[in-house]
Design a protein around this motif. Structure first.
Motif, mmCIF file in Angstrom:
data_model
loop_
_atom_site.group_PDB
_atom_site.id
_atom_site.type_symbol
_atom_site.label_atom_id
_atom_site.label_comp_id
_atom_site.label_asym_id
_atom_site.label_seq_id
_atom_site.Cartn_x
_atom_site.Cartn_y
_atom_site.Cartn_z
ATOM 1 N N GLN A 222 0.833 -1.212 0.000
ATOM 2 C CA GLN A 222 0.000 0.000 0.000
ATOM 3 C C GLN A 222 0.864 1.256 0.000
ATOM 4 O OE1 GLN A 222 -2.356 -0.592 3.526
ATOM 5 N NE2 GLN A 222 -3.960 -1.739 2.437
ATOM 6 N N LEU A 223 1.901 1.251 0.845
ATOM 7 C CA LEU A 223 2.772 2.420 0.917
ATOM 8 C C LEU A 223 3.612 2.575 -0.350
ATOM 9 C CD1 LEU A 223 3.915 2.371 4.657
ATOM 10 C CD2 LEU A 223 2.180 3.816 3.574
ATOM 11 N N ALA A 224 3.950 1.485 -1.012
ATOM 12 C CA ALA A 224 4.710 1.558 -2.264
ATOM 13 C C ALA A 224 3.905 2.267 -3.350
ATOM 14 C CB ALA A 224 5.119 0.163 -2.719
ATOM 15 N N VAL A 225 2.609 1.974 -3.408
ATOM 16 C CA VAL A 225 1.739 2.657 -4.376
ATOM 17 C C VAL A 225 1.668 4.148 -4.048
ATOM 18 C CG1 VAL A 225 -0.645 2.865 -5.202
ATOM 19 C CG2 VAL A 225 0.395 0.601 -4.929
ATOM 20 N N ARG A 226 1.480 4.445 -2.770
ATOM 21 C CA ARG A 226 1.438 5.847 -2.340
ATOM 22 C C ARG A 226 2.774 6.547 -2.577
ATOM 23 N NH1 ARG A 226 -1.183 5.314 3.647
ATOM 24 N NH2 ARG A 226 -3.034 4.138 3.074
ATOM 25 N N ALA A 227 3.871 5.794 -2.465
ATOM 26 C CA ALA A 227 5.206 6.378 -2.636
ATOM 27 C C ALA A 227 5.358 6.995 -4.021
ATOM 28 C CB ALA A 227 6.284 5.316 -2.407
ATOM 29 N N ARG A 228 4.993 6.250 -5.038
ATOM 30 C CA ARG A 228 5.121 6.780 -6.408
ATOM 31 C C ARG A 228 4.213 7.990 -6.618
ATOM 32 N NH1 ARG A 228 5.537 1.214 -7.157
ATOM 33 N NH2 ARG A 228 7.567 0.594 -7.941
ATOM 34 N N ALA A 229 3.009 7.944 -6.068
ATOM 35 C CA ALA A 229 2.077 9.072 -6.200
ATOM 36 C C ALA A 229 2.620 10.305 -5.471
ATOM 37 C CB ALA A 229 0.699 8.690 -5.656
ATOM 38 N N GLN A 230 3.173 10.102 -4.287
ATOM 39 C CA GLN A 230 3.734 11.222 -3.528
ATOM 40 C C GLN A 230 4.921 11.826 -4.265
ATOM 41 O OE1 GLN A 230 2.619 12.857 -1.050
ATOM 42 N NE2 GLN A 230 4.382 13.978 -0.261
ATOM 43 N N ALA A 231 5.789 10.997 -4.796
ATOM 44 C CA ALA A 231 6.959 11.496 -5.521
ATOM 45 C C ALA A 231 6.548 12.294 -6.756
ATOM 46 C CB ALA A 231 7.870 10.340 -5.915
ATOM 47 N N ALA A 232 5.453 11.905 -7.377
ATOM 48 C CA ALA A 232 4.985 12.594 -8.584
ATOM 49 C C ALA A 232 4.539 14.029 -8.291
ATOM 50 C CB ALA A 232 3.846 11.806 -9.224
ATOM 51 N N ARG A 233 4.296 14.347 -7.024
ATOM 52 C CA ARG A 233 3.897 15.712 -6.656
ATOM 53 C C ARG A 233 5.057 16.699 -6.794
ATOM 54 N NH1 ARG A 233 2.709 16.246 -1.245
ATOM 55 N NH2 ARG A 233 1.783 18.238 -1.755
ATOM 56 N N PHE A 234 6.282 16.187 -6.886
ATOM 57 C CA PHE A 234 7.469 17.036 -6.921
ATOM 58 C C PHE A 234 8.151 16.940 -8.283
ATOM 59 C CE2 PHE A 234 6.786 15.720 -2.576
ATOM 60 C CZ PHE A 234 6.919 16.898 -1.873
ATOM 61 N N SER A 235 8.610 18.076 -8.790
ATOM 62 C CA SER A 235 9.397 18.090 -10.025
ATOM 63 C C SER A 235 10.267 19.339 -10.016
ATOM 64 C CB SER A 235 8.496 18.090 -11.265
ATOM 65 O OG SER A 235 7.898 19.358 -11.441
ATOM 66 N N TRP A 236 11.357 19.271 -10.750
ATOM 67 C CA TRP A 236 12.225 20.444 -10.847
ATOM 68 C C TRP A 236 11.513 21.577 -11.573
ATOM 69 C CZ3 TRP A 236 15.745 20.894 -7.494
ATOM 70 C CH2 TRP A 236 16.468 19.804 -7.044
ATOM 71 N N GLU A 237 10.687 21.231 -12.551
ATOM 72 C CA GLU A 237 9.959 22.279 -13.283
ATOM 73 C C GLU A 237 9.000 23.010 -12.346
ATOM 74 O OE1 GLU A 237 7.063 22.930 -17.165
ATOM 75 O OE2 GLU A 237 7.784 20.921 -16.703
ATOM 76 N N LYS A 238 8.261 22.264 -11.556
ATOM 77 C CA LYS A 238 7.333 22.872 -10.602
ATOM 78 C C LYS A 238 8.092 23.744 -9.599
ATOM 79 C CE LYS A 238 3.742 21.633 -7.259
ATOM 80 N NZ LYS A 238 3.033 20.515 -6.628
ATOM 81 N N THR A 239 9.243 23.260 -9.145
ATOM 82 C CA THR A 239 10.068 24.024 -8.213
ATOM 83 C C THR A 239 10.517 25.332 -8.842
ATOM 84 O OG1 THR A 239 10.823 22.004 -7.148
ATOM 85 C CG2 THR A 239 12.185 23.960 -6.824
ATOM 86 N N ALA A 240 10.925 25.282 -10.101
ATOM 87 C CA ALA A 240 11.375 26.494 -10.794
ATOM 88 C C ALA A 240 10.242 27.506 -10.912
ATOM 89 C CB ALA A 240 11.925 26.132 -12.174
ATOM 90 N N TRP A 241 9.054 27.048 -11.270
ATOM 91 C CA TRP A 241 7.916 27.960 -11.392
ATOM 92 C C TRP A 241 7.545 28.573 -10.036
ATOM 93 C CZ3 TRP A 241 6.609 30.289 -15.553
ATOM 94 C CH2 TRP A 241 6.772 29.675 -16.790
ATOM 95 N N GLN A 242 7.545 27.770 -8.997
ATOM 96 C CA GLN A 242 7.214 28.287 -7.667
ATOM 97 C C GLN A 242 8.264 29.284 -7.174
ATOM 98 O OE1 GLN A 242 6.694 24.612 -5.497
ATOM 99 N NE2 GLN A 242 4.472 24.670 -5.778
ATOM 100 N N THR A 243 9.518 29.022 -7.510
ATOM 101 C CA THR A 243 10.584 29.952 -7.138
ATOM 102 C C THR A 243 10.406 31.268 -7.873
ATOM 103 O OG1 THR A 243 12.098 28.104 -6.750
ATOM 104 C CG2 THR A 243 13.088 30.281 -7.059
ATOM 105 N N LEU A 244 10.099 31.205 -9.166
ATOM 106 C CA LEU A 244 9.855 32.412 -9.943
ATOM 107 C C LEU A 244 8.682 33.204 -9.364
ATOM 108 C CD1 LEU A 244 10.413 34.206 -12.418
ATOM 109 C CD2 LEU A 244 8.859 32.725 -13.713
ATOM 110 N N ALA B 170 7.614 33.195 -6.308
ATOM 111 C CA ALA B 170 8.019 33.791 -5.027
ATOM 112 C C ALA B 170 8.836 35.061 -5.258
ATOM 113 C CB ALA B 170 8.826 32.781 -4.212
ATOM 114 N N TYR B 171 9.785 35.003 -6.205
ATOM 115 C CA TYR B 171 10.577 36.188 -6.516
ATOM 116 C C TYR B 171 9.686 37.324 -7.030
ATOM 117 C CZ TYR B 171 14.995 33.606 -6.076
ATOM 118 O OH TYR B 171 16.074 32.893 -5.627
ATOM 119 N N GLU B 172 8.752 36.986 -7.918
ATOM 120 C CA GLU B 172 7.872 38.012 -8.470
ATOM 121 C C GLU B 172 7.009 38.649 -7.385
ATOM 122 O OE1 GLU B 172 5.905 35.832 -11.587
ATOM 123 O OE2 GLU B 172 7.378 36.462 -13.087
ATOM 124 N N SER B 173 6.525 37.854 -6.434
ATOM 125 C CA SER B 173 5.680 38.422 -5.378
ATOM 126 C C SER B 173 6.493 39.330 -4.450
ATOM 127 C CB SER B 173 4.991 37.311 -4.583
ATOM 128 O OG SER B 173 5.914 36.629 -3.767
#
Length: 166
Positions: A136-158, A160-163
């Protein structure tokens, strides 16, 4: 095990002092006690343990995928990349409920106080022996990891800087 960083100062031609890590020091210093010495003090059979040393990036995924779970009892992390790497390979995490680890692990692992060795051991034993929980946790693990990406991090950082700048 995290390698320590000592910097030796030197002057550049055009400016202030800069630091350069000593590569020899990287090979000899750590932030944690040597696990070999701890195992010896506890009279643990060395044949039952594996201390592979530094792992090349190309080999990490295979090692994670071969694990039943990933233990990460850290007291403080800036982000928690090692647990995220394990999650992306479908490996449940037993981690600390401190710092950024709960955000990274989410519901794809078991979180306990970092100094609570009894509950940490219990979580490790549960994942090693309870196949249904681990699956059960292995299935959740892949789903949780999918919430994070370098692209998403870059957009959120941008954003934050803009705000801040607006």
């Amino acid at each position: 095990m995290y390698q320590g960083v000592r910097r030796s100062a030197h002057r550049s031609k055009n400016g202030p002092r800069r630091s350069r890590p000593s590569s020899r020091w990287f090979q000899t210093q750590t932030f944690a006690p040597d696990p070999r010495k701890i195992a010896e003090a506890l009279d643990i059979d060395p044949a039952t343990l594996c201390f592979p040393g530094p792992i090349e990036e190309a080999h990490k995924a295979a090692i994670y995928r071969g694990a039943v779970c990933f233990a990460f009892p850290s007291r403080y992390e800036g982000f928690g990349l090692p647990p995220l790497e394990a999650l992306s390979c479908g490996v449940p995490v037993v981690g600390s409920d401190a710092s950024s680890i709960p955000e990274v692990v989410g519901d794809a692992g078991v979180l306990v106080p970092p100094d609570d060795t009894r509950n940490m051991a219990g979580a490790l034993i549960a994942l090693a022996t309870e196949t249904t929980l681990r699956d059960q946790l292995a299935v959740r693990a892949r789903a949780q990891a999918a919430r994070f990406s370098w692209e998403k991090t870059a957009w959120q950082t941008l954003e934050a800087y803009e705000s801040v700048l607006s």
